[in-house]
Design an enzyme around this catalytic site. Structure first.
Site, PDB file in Angstrom:
ATOM      1  CG  HIS A 456       9.894  21.969  20.506  1.00 27.13           C
ATOM      2  ND1 HIS A 456      10.945  22.235  19.601  1.00 27.13           N
ATOM      3  CD2 HIS A 456      10.379  22.643  21.639  1.00 27.13           C
ATOM      4  CE1 HIS A 456      11.970  23.077  20.243  1.00 27.13           C
ATOM      5  NE2 HIS A 456      11.605  23.227  21.395  1.00 27.13           N
ATOM      6  CD  GLU A 457       8.586  23.396  25.015  1.00 28.95           C
ATOM      7  OE1 GLU A 457       9.581  22.825  25.821  1.00 28.95           O
ATOM      8  OE2 GLU A 457       8.981  24.188  24.317  1.00 28.95           O
TER       9      GLU A 457
HETATM   10 ZN    ZN Z   1      13.083  23.961  22.673  1.00 30.20          ZN
END
Ligand code: ZN
Ligand code: ADP
Length: 628
Positions: A456-457
């Site tokens: 995600h990051e």
């Molecule tokens: Zn996010």
């Protein structure tokens, strides 16, 4: 998982629709007059008891920094708080490290102290962290209502309590219970002057005239000069509106009476208007003085139909208008009001002779931020290596209050780490704490969650790297902080005045990069993107309705809440159209984010892999991945 923060405002407080009529009051008053005599005695006794208790409380205060140190050292056994209050009661452990038995009143009393918590959210997180670290503190939360929390043992006294409550209400209806807070610079030890207000040069210059007027109202009235009765300060929370109003009082050496708009409407019908009247009576007595009304939009929003809660609002607002028209300017009373939503205000408030001067206070720019940091570091021990200028560079978009908060948090961190002075890393940590919350290093996270967060990051970071207009990545981390499982921090290097459409579109891509990362790498999506989606939704909506950036809808500013007639003007399916456009923008951005990550899949895997290995990547390490 984005580092954006939505400023919550609590202006939308509903006021109870209590339909007490004036005639009713009369009746209640008569029947209660006999009781008042008896109850006044009880109340007086209560007040005396209260004063004693308060004095006692003052003696038994621990300051926040000390409290943190004590908690850290495991000296604290129990914490008790009341919902909505910033004051907590702290019970220390006895010499054997045990919490005193509640039955042992004397001992418990001796070991119990009070403390004020500047930021409850941060404090609760800190307690959670202690719990994780194995330092258990008993925690008790009491409901807000004091009368109810006294407990069932007093049920027998309930009728008496209700009567006392009624009398108190009656007093307040007559305006005796008004709450205007007075700050008098001529007796106050910490007098606030323009020197305490950083930046805002033009604003201060405008205010000097008012200061002069308050000092010598006669000089102006003799000349026939019309000095403003009211000044409206507009700006986001924490930009220093209250501060500047107080500074005017300080400079002119006149009292400052303040009240918040929401206080006028909070209790019973009819109370608001009478409070306004009382406030101005008090002001006349204290003149020359400043009346400060915070959150004026709570009472001053557009007058509407005659239904329920609105009528109450209208009465309060009408009373305010009457008062402002009624007093003479050479009486030396100046009303300063503050709001974050000037567009909500009733136009009648802005007419000549009322708030005829409006001053907008923006977020501080880089020089102002440095100056604000300087002012608030005056009373703190700061190491010479700390470069306030570089902190100012890193904090674009922060308000004065947030900057002050950062220095305060840095001081607490420095105290906890037993540093002699506040150091650079204390401040860096404080910036992160204020923006994304406390780091939770010890929280146990499953491998699966870690992988998800990493992708995600990495998705956010890699996507942003390939977008021309987006800020450079400063740090990516999968160590949970606050409510976020991980975060990507960007380096904001300039204060922007305008934002282009391309930039906003790319912002959407960058925000959706997190979800795209999950989808591309793991072929699944998670709840972790909820905050990103919320921010993206707002950006997309603003693009169309505030900045008129949609081809289809056209260059229009649409606000159906403010002006429902726009719908009639522009057609009933306007909302549908807006919805379609918002959806289109978001879908397009999500597609672009996925495309970018498909093309740069190798980088996505590299960044995520490095995150899984090291948990945190700094600017240089991130750059290096792309230079290979
Ligand atoms: Zn996010
Ligand atoms: P507002 O009324 O606009 O919500 P406040 O005046 O209450 O904001 O500001 C909160 C705190 O933030 C102030 O007490 C002050 O410590 C700090 N602050 C805000 N703006 C400034 C500024 N321009 N200079 C110095 N301190 C500031």
């Amino acid at each position: 998982m984005s580092n954006e923060e939505e400023v919550q405002n609590n202006y939308n407080k509903e006021n109870p629709k209590n339909n007490q009529k004036k005639g009713n009051n009369e009746k209640v008053k008569k029947t209660l007059i006999a009781l008042i005599v008896i109850l006044v005695i009880a109340i007086v006794a209560g007040i005396i008891f209260g004063i004693f208790k308060k004095q006692n409380d003052e003696d038994k205060k621990v300051d926040y920094t000390q409290l943190i140190t004590d908690i850290d050292e495991g000296k604290v056994g129990k914490i008790e708080m009341t919902v909505g209050s910033t004051s907590i009661s702290v019970t220390y452990k006895d010499e054997n490290g045990n919490i005193p038995d509640e039955k042992d009143k004397e001992k418990t009393e001796e070991l119990t102290k009070n403390s004020n918590i500047p930021n409850m959210e941060v404090f609760m997180e800190l307690l959670q962290n202690e719990e994780i670290e194995g330092n258990h503190i008993e925690f008790k939360q009491n409901p807000k209502n004091v009368l109810l929390s006294i407990g069932s043992g007093v049920i027998a006294f309930l009728p008496t309590l209700i009567m006392i409550a009624l009398v108190v209400v009656l007093f307040q209806m007559q305006g005796l219970g008004d709450k205007g807070k007075i700050y008098d610079p001529s007796v106050s030890v910490d007098k606030i002057s323009f020197n305490d207000v950083a930046g805002l040069k033009e604003e201060k210059a405008e205010m000097i005239e008012i200061v002069d007027f308050l000092k010598e109202p006669k000089k102006y009235s003799k000349m026939g000069a019309r000095v403003p009765k009211g000044v409206l300060l507009c700006g986001k929370p924490g930009t220093g509106k209250t501060l500047i109003a107080k500074a005017i009082a300080g400079e002119a050496n006149v009292p400052f009476i303040s009240m918040s708009g929401s206080e006028f409407i909070e209790m019973f019908a009819g109370l608001g208007a009478s409070r306004v009247r009382k406030l101005f009576e008090k002001a006349q007595k204290l003149s020359p003085c400043i009346v400060f009304i915070d959150e004026i939009d709570a009472i001053g929003s557009r007058r509407t139909s005659n239904s329920g809660a609105d009528t109450e609002n209208n009465q309060t607002l009408n009373q305010l208008l009457v008062e402002m028209d009624g007093f003479e300017t050479d009486g030396g009373v100046i009303v300063i009001a503050a709001t974050n939503r000037p567009e909500m205000l009733d136009e009648a408030l802005l007419r000549p002779g009322r708030f005829d001067r409006t001053i907008t206070i923006g977020l501080p720019d880089i020089t102002d931020r440095e100056e604000i940091l300087k002012i608030h570091s005056r009373n703190k021990k700061i190491s010479d290596e700390v470069d306030l200028k570089s902190i100012a560079e890193d904090t674009a978009g922060f308000s004065g209050a947030e900057l002050e908060n950062i220095l305060n948090e840095a001081a607490i961190l420095a105290a906890r780490k037993q540093h002699k002075e506040i150091e650079n890393d204390d401040i860096e940590e404080a910036v992160k704490k204020v923006t994304v919350g406390l780091e939770k290093k010890d929280k146990v996270i499953s491998e699966k969650d870690k992988k998800l967060t990493a992708y995600h990051e990495a998705g956010h970071a890699v996507v942003s790297r390939y977008l021309e207009t987006q800020d450079n990545v400063k740090e990516v981390s999968i160590i949970p902080r606050g409510f976020a499982g991980g975060y990507t921090m960007y380096k904001t290097n300039e204060d922007k005045f305008y934002i282009s459409k391309t930039e906003m579109e790319e912002k959407l891509i960058s925000l959706l990069g997190g979800r795209a990362g999950e989808k591309i790498a793991l072929n699944d999506i998670s709840t972790g993107a909820s905050n990103d989606l919320e921010v993206a939704m707002k950006v997309a909506r603003d693009m169309i309705t505030v900045y008129g950036m949609s081809e289809k809808i056209g260059p229009m500013s649409i606000n159906l809440d403010k002006d429902p007639y726009q719908m009639q003007l522009l057609g009933n399916n306007l909302e549908d159209e807006i919805g379609k456009e918002v959806k289109g923008l978001l879908e397009k951005a999500y597609e672009s984010a996925q495309d970018l990550l498909r093309i740069h899949r190798d980088k996505l895997d590299k960044v995520a892999g490095m995150l899984l290995e090291k948990e945190k990547i700094n600017e240089e390490e991130f750059k290096a991945i792309f230079e290979e």
